[in-house]
Scaffold this motif. Structure first.
Motif: not given
Length: 168
Positions: A80-100
């Motif tokens: 439920p907290e993750l759902q709230k974070l997704y709903k309220e956040s304006v931007i999402y960042w993902h860095a898996a694969g960086y420098e690979v």
């Protein structure tokens, strides 16, 4: 939906396999705030699973985050907290694969990337490293942004956010 001044990243706190590169996100966030005054009141929320054996890595990234008081950790957040974070956040960042090099180490990039898809479904501006699964389903500027370096992430985040502000 009213969005908060939050950049969210969701991914396990671990350093092996396809690490989510929280260290890079913290440094990029600090750079974004230094270069663009519009982001000075933003928070970077890092949420994800944390196992006992990954505590040393978690402490390392907490030390990296000491450079910025606006970095918030949410280890083992419940759904439920993750759902709230997704709903309220304006931007999402993902860095898996960086420098690979995914041709040499394909196991170290994001395979599909469920969390970026969850962020898209929550109407976040999504930014993923240009590798692995995300580069197959993100169309630049249409349903997200792909980046190749920290500078690229910072500039594309600002560009995407300012464009969003103009269209509201």
């Amino acid at each position: 939906v009213q969005k908060d001044q939050t950049i969210l990243s969701v991914g396990r706190f671990f350093q092996h396999l396809h690490s989510k590169r929280h260290d890079i996100l913290i440094k990029a966030f600090t750079k974004l705030q230094q270069e663009y005054r519009e982001f000075r009141d933003f928070s970077l929320v890092l949420a994800g699973g944390l196992k006992e054996e990954d505590q040393p890595y978690y402490r390392e990234i907490q030390n990296v985050a000491k450079i910025n008081d606006n970095v918030i950790f949410k280890p083992n957040a419940l759904f439920p907290e993750l759902q709230k974070l997704y709903k309220e956040s304006v931007i999402y960042w993902h860095a898996a694969g960086y420098e690979v090099d995914e041709n040499i180490n394909p196991e170290q990039v994001e395979h599909v990337g469920i969390s970026p898809l969850e962020a898209m479904a929550s109407k976040c501006l999504v930014f993923c490293h240009e590798s692995g699964g995300p580069k197959r389903y993100i169309s630049q500027g249409q349903n997200g942004y792909l980046y190749t370096s920290m500078d690229d992430l910072v500039s594309k985040t600002a560009q995407g956010y300012f464009e969003l502000q103009r269209n509201e």
